[in-house]
Design a protein around this motif. Structure first.
Motif, short mmCIF file in Angstrom:
data_model
loop_
_atom_site.label_atom_id
_atom_site.label_comp_id
_atom_site.label_asym_id
_atom_site.label_seq_id
_atom_site.Cartn_x
_atom_site.Cartn_y
_atom_site.Cartn_z
N ALA A 122 1.12 -1.09 -0.61
CA ALA A 122 0.33 0.05 -0.21
C ALA A 122 0.84 1.10 0.50
CB ALA A 122 -1.00 -0.16 0.96
N ASN A 123 0.25 2.54 -0.39
CA ASN A 123 1.28 3.51 -0.36
C ASN A 123 0.98 3.66 1.05
OD1 ASN A 123 -1.34 5.26 0.14
ND2 ASN A 123 -1.75 5.19 -1.60
N LYS A 124 1.84 5.09 1.24
CA LYS A 124 2.07 5.13 2.91
C LYS A 124 1.22 5.48 4.11
CE LYS A 124 6.98 6.72 2.82
NZ LYS A 124 7.84 8.17 3.02
N GLU A 125 0.26 6.38 3.11
CA GLU A 125 -0.51 7.16 3.67
C GLU A 125 -1.38 6.43 4.20
OE1 GLU A 125 0.83 8.14 0.42
OE2 GLU A 125 1.75 9.57 1.47
N ALA A 126 -1.96 5.44 3.39
CA ALA A 126 -2.22 4.13 3.40
C ALA A 126 -1.93 3.83 4.81
CB ALA A 126 -2.86 3.59 2.46
#
Lengths: 207, 207
Positions: A122-126
């Protein structure tokens, strides 16, 4: 039907594995592996966990596929035992039948079983959002500390993988399917994944 | 239901898109895009194809999101038209309804439509085998030439993508799902993928 799951820290790979195992009605192994080792070898559970997740770097010079460059001391011997035991236990799980195994280089260890290998990311924010939502109030880290932790855990996983193979952790060429969990609830991914997995399995049987 | 497919040369991404579109009964656009541009603009089809696939590098300085550093000459103007027309046509396809679009940065162009973005890849051996099986006898290249061609085409695709976004071609973070086609017939992947796509779509509707 043996499924292995590799995952980035915070991507929900463990939840995905557990939910997939419930939907497929097959067992899923993760921390259980460590507990079994602990029981079998009488090691302190926290110590084993520490070795597996955080200090595997120190075990690197004396493991599978690498020549010893020095005589291992007592701690090193323990580490060899841990890694060897993990491998043996993973192989035993596979021999017992259909299952899902999360992490621990199972995709490499079980290569001869032709497992379906999934990478969850997943991306870092998620990943930060996911961690913050799930962490207990007293466990919560600052964003900076969490970012550092995420990066460190993933690096240790990559190093653990390097014990078994030159194939790089997270490199999509190692996996049959890479699933991005950013912005989607894990449970929403399950029906489609079940269908994907079952169809692959069914088609392999009738061939 | 808009699905975009990015693919490594030789991975079977185009076949996967076509088969998926047949199974889902929705249109799939690939070379058709070029043909529509050709018809609309009266450009020579081979020229357009050449611009899109091989010479986009030359168009880089004067495209979307980048400031002009010099006055484009006649060829450059044509290239701007090609890239702009591609973008417009891709947007029109999406407006018309459910579809699959292969390549051409459609995942970025159609970001506001929340497409499901799939990346199709395979190991080098699988891609070479696939090419050799499918190429006409007079088209067949030596292994060395084919490796070079594969690498060049993928590099050009990456450059084409760089016209639209900083998000790197082939980086799994750009896609929802990455599918490895090594050692598996594309048609065997379709039932599972259909189930995956349809469930995602269905779950999005009922939410």
């Amino acid at each position: 039907m043996i499924i292995t799951i590799c995952r980035e820290f915070g991507s929900g790979g463990r939840e995905l594995g557990k939910r997939l195992s419930e939907a497929l009605n097959i067992p899923c192994y993760d921390h259980e592996i460590i507990e079994m080792i602990a029981e079998k070898h009488g090691f302190d559970k926290d110590y084993i966990s520490h070795v597996s997740e955080n200090s595997i770097k120190a075990a690197y010079p004396m493991t599978i596929g690498h020549r010893f460059s020095y005589t291992p001391n007592h701690v090193s011997k323990q580490m060899i035992e841990v890694v060897t035991a993990q491998r043996r236990i993973i192989e035993n799980f596979a021999k017992q039948g259909d299952c899902i195994i999360i992490g621990r280089g199972a995709d490499i260890i079980l290569e001869s079983y032709n497992p379906l290998n999934i990478f969850v990311y997943a991306n870092k924010e998620a990943k930060i959002k996911r961690y913050m939502e799930r962490a207990a109030a007293d466990e919560k880290l600052t964003f900076a500390k969490l970012e550092q932790k995420m990066s460190e855990i993933d690096k240790e996983r990559a190093k653990h993988r390097a014990l078994y193979t030159n194939a790089k952790w997270g490199d999509k060429s190692c996996y049959h399917l890479c699933v991005n969990t950013s912005g989607i609830e894990i449970k929403r991914l399950i029906p489609g994944l079940v269908a994907y997995v079952v169809r692959q399995w069914f088609l392999a049987q009738v061939e």
